[in-house]
Each structure stands twice: as C-alpha cells, then as structure tokens.
Design an enzyme around this catalytic site. Structure first.
Site, PDB file in Angstrom:
ATOM      1  N   ALA A 246       1.001  30.535  -6.809  1.00 37.26           N
ATOM      2  CA  ALA A 246      -0.125  29.953  -7.342  1.00 37.26           C
ATOM      3  C   ALA A 246       0.149  29.372  -8.916  1.00 37.26           C
ATOM      4  O   ALA A 246      -0.207  28.785  -9.214  1.00 37.26           O
ATOM      5  CB  ALA A 246      -0.941  31.144  -7.084  1.00 37.26           C
ATOM      6  N   PRO A 248       1.430  28.073 -11.844  1.00 40.46           N
ATOM      7  CA  PRO A 248       1.310  28.657 -12.570  1.00 40.46           C
ATOM      8  C   PRO A 248      -0.688  28.422 -12.645  1.00 40.46           C
ATOM      9  O   PRO A 248      -0.843  28.311 -13.744  1.00 40.46           O
ATOM     10  CB  PRO A 248       1.830  27.927 -14.179  1.00 40.46           C
ATOM     11  N   GLY A 249      -1.269  28.038 -11.742  1.00 44.65           N
ATOM     12  CA  GLY A 249      -2.658  27.685 -11.857  1.00 44.65           C
ATOM     13  C   GLY A 249      -2.912  26.922 -11.399  1.00 44.65           C
ATOM     14  O   GLY A 249      -4.493  26.690 -11.416  1.00 44.65           O
ATOM     15  N   GLY A 250      -2.583  25.549 -12.080  1.00 49.68           N
ATOM     16  CA  GLY A 250      -3.697  24.337 -11.414  1.00 49.68           C
ATOM     17  C   GLY A 250      -4.318  23.994 -10.361  1.00 49.68           C
ATOM     18  O   GLY A 250      -5.869  23.757 -10.530  1.00 49.68           O
ATOM     19  N   LYS A 251      -3.511  24.351  -9.335  1.00 51.97           N
ATOM     20  CA  LYS A 251      -5.015  24.162  -8.050  1.00 51.97           C
ATOM     21  C   LYS A 251      -5.643  25.220  -8.053  1.00 51.97           C
ATOM     22  O   LYS A 251      -6.290  25.372  -7.201  1.00 51.97           O
ATOM     23  CB  LYS A 251      -3.111  23.903  -6.849  1.00 51.97           C
ATOM     24  N   ASP A 292       4.712  39.134  -2.024  1.00 48.83           N
ATOM     25  CA  ASP A 292       5.747  37.852  -1.185  1.00 48.83           C
ATOM     26  C   ASP A 292       4.690  37.376  -0.447  1.00 48.83           C
ATOM     27  O   ASP A 292       4.537  38.224   0.970  1.00 48.83           O
ATOM     28  CB  ASP A 292       6.899  38.354  -1.180  1.00 48.83           C
ATOM     29  N   CYS A 361       6.865  19.350  -4.563  1.00 49.14           N
ATOM     30  CA  CYS A 361       6.869  17.607  -5.497  1.00 49.14           C
ATOM     31  C   CYS A 361       8.394  17.441  -5.667  1.00 49.14           C
ATOM     32  O   CYS A 361       9.281  17.290  -6.369  1.00 49.14           O
ATOM     33  CB  CYS A 361       7.006  18.450  -7.072  1.00 49.14           C
TER      34      CYS A 361
HETATM   35  C1  LIG Z   1       5.749  25.135  -6.507  1.00 44.24           C
HETATM   36  S1  LIG Z   1       5.755  26.199  -8.043  1.00 44.24           S
HETATM   37  C2  LIG Z   1       2.876  26.383  -7.574  1.00 44.24           C
HETATM   38  C3  LIG Z   1       3.025  25.436  -8.444  1.00 44.24           C
HETATM   39  C4  LIG Z   1       1.132  26.187  -8.603  1.00 44.24           C
HETATM   40  N1  LIG Z   1       0.790  26.502  -7.492  1.00 44.24           N
HETATM   41  C5  LIG Z   1       0.340  24.776  -9.429  1.00 44.24           C
HETATM   42  O1  LIG Z   1      -0.427  24.291  -8.893  1.00 44.24           O
HETATM   43  O2  LIG Z   1       0.075  25.582 -10.310  1.00 44.24           O
HETATM   44  C6  LIG Z   1       6.142  27.074  -6.587  1.00 44.24           C
HETATM   45  C7  LIG Z   1       5.762  29.121  -6.815  1.00 44.24           C
HETATM   46  O3  LIG Z   1       6.207  29.778  -5.909  1.00 44.24           O
HETATM   47  C8  LIG Z   1       6.406  30.957  -6.281  1.00 44.24           C
HETATM   48  N2  LIG Z   1       7.135  31.201  -4.883  1.00 44.24           N
HETATM   49  C9  LIG Z   1       8.093  31.711  -4.289  1.00 44.24           C
HETATM   50  N3  LIG Z   1       8.565  32.111  -3.124  1.00 44.24           N
HETATM   51  C10 LIG Z   1       7.644  33.027  -3.014  1.00 44.24           C
HETATM   52  C11 LIG Z   1       6.825  33.415  -2.055  1.00 44.24           C
HETATM   53  N4  LIG Z   1       7.934  33.980  -0.924  1.00 44.24           N
HETATM   54  N5  LIG Z   1       5.724  34.094  -2.201  1.00 44.24           N
HETATM   55  C12 LIG Z   1       5.590  34.102  -3.037  1.00 44.24           C
HETATM   56  N6  LIG Z   1       5.335  32.775  -4.485  1.00 44.24           N
HETATM   57  C13 LIG Z   1       6.626  32.242  -4.017  1.00 44.24           C
HETATM   58  C14 LIG Z   1       7.480  30.509  -7.637  1.00 44.24           C
HETATM   59  O4  LIG Z   1       7.005  32.030  -7.860  1.00 44.24           O
HETATM   60  C15 LIG Z   1       6.684  29.759  -8.005  1.00 44.24           C
HETATM   61  O5  LIG Z   1       5.657  30.296  -9.207  1.00 44.24           O
END
Ligand SMILES: C[S@@+](CC[C@H](N)C(=O)[O-])C[C@H]1O[C@@H](n2cnc3c(N)ncnc32)[C@H](O)[C@@H]1O
Length: 431
Positions: A246, A248-251, A292, A361
């Site tokens: 999630a 930084p939370g935009g979605k 996780d 992305c």
């Molecule tokens: C692409 S970013 C997400 C952007 C977010 N959805 C937004 O719209 O702002 C990917 C995120 O996945 C998290 N991440 C990576 N592996 C993960 C896991 N196994 N479980 C939960 N989060 C994980 C990372 O910490 C990162 O914040």
C-alpha cells in the site's frame, strides 16, 4: 562563484557519485545528503534539476565529453562527473558559458583537483562553443538508453514504440493530481487540465503544498497511469478490500474514497508511516497494518484485492531518470520472483467471485504480461476480466489485445504523455 552556488554544485557532485557508482536511488541520496538542508529552496531545486538532467542525458553528455578531450581516455571519476555537471548546464540548462565553466573550475579547486583545472576549462569551453551543434546531430533517445533496456523494449514492443518510449524520457513528466470529488471545479481552481480519466494535469514546478486544497486534503499527487488500477474494481461501496502493497498510499486513498472498507498492508513500517500521514491529511480512514503479504493471514478473504507489486519502476523513468542507471537485468529477475510469490498469495486472499487487480509501474513484460499469463495457465480458479476503453474515459491506446492496461511513455502524447504501467484485472471463479 558565491558560497551557496559552490555548495550546491558540491552537493550535486556527491549525489551523482552516489547514484552512478553506489547505485543509490536519487531520492534516497538527495534526502540523506547532510548539506542539503542548509541550502536555500532555490538552490535545492537547482541541485535536483542539475543531477536529474545529467542522469536523463548521460549518453549524450558522455559522447560530447569524449569528443572534446584532446587525448583519448576519460579522466578519473570525480573529474568526469565535474565535466558532466558542466556540460549539462552548458547544453541543456542554458547556463551562460562563463558561469558554467568558472563554477566547474572552482569546484575542482575546492575538491582537491586543482591540477585538473586546465583540462576542465578546455573541455567545457569547447562544449560551450560546439555543444548545441553536437546535440543536434546526436540520436538522443538511443544514446541515453542503456543497451539492455533498449534491447528488452525493442523485443517486447518493436522499434517504433521503443523510439516513442526513449523520446518521452527526454522530458520531465507533468504533475498529475487525483481529487476526492468535483474534478471540474478543482481543474479550474488549480489551473489544471481535466484528463479523460478524471485526473488533473499541471506543468511541473512551484510548491505543491502551497496549491489550493492541499492543506484541506482535497487531492493528492498521482500519475494518470497510477490512478487507473483502483478505478477498475466496479462498485466498491461497503466492500472489503485488501491493498497488499500500500505505501505510500495513493491507491489506498482512491479505494477509501470509492466507499470500500480497506485494509492497507505494507511490509515496510517506515513507508507505512507515509500512508498514515497521507490518510490523515486527506481525512480518510483505513486499517493500516505492517505485514508481509506473502505470509499474512486474515480472518477471511476479501471481496477485492489490489496487488501493486514492488517493481523496477522502468515505467517511471520520466520522473526518475536514475532508474536508467541503477537498475540491472538481475534486479528484474529478482523482482519477478517476488511478484510471482505475491501474486500466488493474492489469489488465496480473494473470495470466490471476487476481483484481483495486479499492477506494476514497470514496462518489462516479465513484471507484467508474463506474470499473468503464467498465473492463468497454472491456476484455473482465476480468469481474466478484460478492461475496456470506456472504463478509461474512452482511451483505447493503452489497452492490449487481451484487455490488460499496458501504457508506455510515448502514448497519449497529445495529452502530455503517461507513465508506463501494467494492469491486469482477474476474477476468482465461483466454487
Ligand atoms: C509500488 S509500491 C506501492 C505503491 C502504492 N500502492 C501506492 O499506490 O502508493 C510497492 C510497495 O510494496 C511493498 N512490499 C514489497 N514486498 C512486500 C511484501 N512481501 N508484503 C507487503 N508489502 C511489500 C514495498 O514496501 C512498497 O511500499
């Protein structure tokens, strides 16, 4: 040179070293630099623009430097970086020649490189005279793109589309905004263009936090492409949604605005703080949980799951040109393995009849199309729910033949472009 402009160029030199030789992402290096806070906001903006320009135009800049050296063979790394910063200013940032050359020479003196002052002076004077003409003769898009990325895109999308991608990377992306409500009204108040999907678009520049509505939490920054996945769930009122990656939370914010009861998960507690802060400013509520997603066990599965998986971000090079320099083919392979584990787990977290949206992305097929094709082949509980152009405000260019969103920088050029993104919408069959 004033002390502040010497300090700013010194910081730029350090940041370039961190990105190019230590593979530190530019934003992390920028945030961590101890001398940055002491700079004026204007100088901080200059440092950001200068380093981003070197990273965006590195292939062109290095070719110009090579051609301007009296003897073949590059000087040592720090001197090379000083020449790069000088060249970016001379050729791409319209800095007057005497200022760009003098500041580079003074920087050399300040960094114990006085013996190189003559070389820096000679090379940059020549680039000052001939650089614009050299740049006009260069194949900019190709030169600035590392071979492995060029080859991977050409094999996935063909030469014409790859040209579109690399040309789009030469320019900074505009600033896109997602509003909670009243897009027409906010477009007018913010002096922005209303895009067909409901996002607003402004040119970059200026302080975002001073724009109307920021303090009141009426909108947030989100690229047009990044705003698409959360719009594709259909009716979300009162539905239980897991947003698995999630921060930084935009979605997350979009899902809450659409009426969903959201559990926002991220394995990084530090990045989750951004989700909490953003939701607070936007006056929105969600359950926020550090976990996780591959091992997290909820009490029951959700009506809908969003998996915005960690990825190489090669779709966001317009905004983050350091990606061209810090990512490697090994990173793609490693990320693809993590994405495939997360995707397999996501299937278990969605109810029969529920919706799973997977997005990244990235413009590497291994992080998009390949993941979904493999899942659908291996797991017959899942089926595609194709996306249609009317769900994207009539935009058909970013939809592929199986109904996945595949946007590429270079598409929607008449609207100002779009980041590269992949979105697949799947349904878990009943029973
Ligand atoms: C692409 S970013 C997400 C952007 C977010 N959805 C937004 O719209 O702002 C990917 C995120 O996945 C998290 N991440 C990576 N592996 C993960 C896991 N196994 N479980 C939960 N989060 C994980 C990372 O910490 C990162 O914040």
């Amino acid at each position: 040179m004033t002390d502040t402009s010497l300090a700013a160029r010194g910081v730029a030199l350090d940041l370039l070293r961190d990105v190019l030789r230590k593979s530190v992402p530019f934003d992390d290096a920028f945030d961590a630099h101890p001398e940055l806070a002491a700079l004026q906001p204007r100088d901080r903006g200059f440092v950001r623009l200068l380093v981003a320009t070197v990273l965006r135009r590195l292939g062109q800049i290095d070719e110009m430097i090579q051609a301007s050296l009296a003897k073949p063979g590059l000087p040592k790394a720090a001197i090379h970086d000083m020449l790069r910063l000088g060249t970016a200013q001379l050729v791409f940032l319209n800095t007057p020649a005497h200022a760009a050359v003098d500041t580079a020479v003074e920087l050399a003196a300040a960094r114990n490189a006085a013996p190189y002052k003559g070389l820096i002076n000679a090379v940059l004077r020549r680039i000052g005279r001939e650089g614009a003409e050299m740049a006009a003769r260069q194949d900019a898009g190709r030169l600035n793109t590392p071979d492995w990325l060029w080859l991977s895109w050409r094999s996935a999308y063909g030469t014409a589309r790859t040209r579109g991608i690399v040309e789009a990377h030469l320019h900074e992306a505009p600033l896109d905004i997602t509003v909670k409500s009243d897009p027409e009204g906010w477009a007018e108040r913010l002096g922005a263009t209303l895009l067909p999907t409901g996002s607003l678009r402004r040119p970059t520049g200026g302080s975002v936090t001073e724009l109307p509505g920021f303090e009141d939490g009426e909108w947030w920054i989100q690229d047009l492409a990044a705003s698409l996945p959360a719009k594709l769930f259909g009716d979300l009122a009162r539905k239980r949604v897991f947003d698995l990656c999630a921060a930084p939370g935009g979605k997350t914010a979009q899902l809450v605005v659409r009426g969903a009861r959201v559990t926002a998960i991220d394995r990084s507690a530090r990045r989750l703080e951004r989700v909490t802060e953003n939701l607070k400013r936007l006056r929105l509520e969600a359950d926020v949980l550090a976990a996780d997603a591959t091992t997290w066990e909820p009490e029951e599965p959700a009506d809908a799951v969003l998996l915005d998986a960690p990825c190489s971000a090669t779709g966001a090079i317009r905004r983050h040109p350091d990606i061209l320099r810090v990512k490697t083919p090994d990173d793609i392979a490693k990320l693809a393995r993590a994405q495939s584990r997360l995707l397999a787990r996501s299937v278990e977290l969605v109810k029969p009849g529920g919706t799973l949206i997977y997005c990244t992305c990235s413009i590497q097929p291994e992080e998009g199309e390949v993941q979904i094709a493999r899942l659908l082949e291996q797991d017959k509980r899942m089926e595609r729910w194709p996306v249609t152009a009317d769900e994207l405000g009539g935009l058909s260019e970013p939809i592929n033949e199986v109904g996945e969103v595949r946007s590429l920088p270079g598409m929607l050029a008449d609207l100002g472009g779009i980041d590269g993104f992949f979105v697949a919408r799947l349904r878990r069959r009943q029973g």
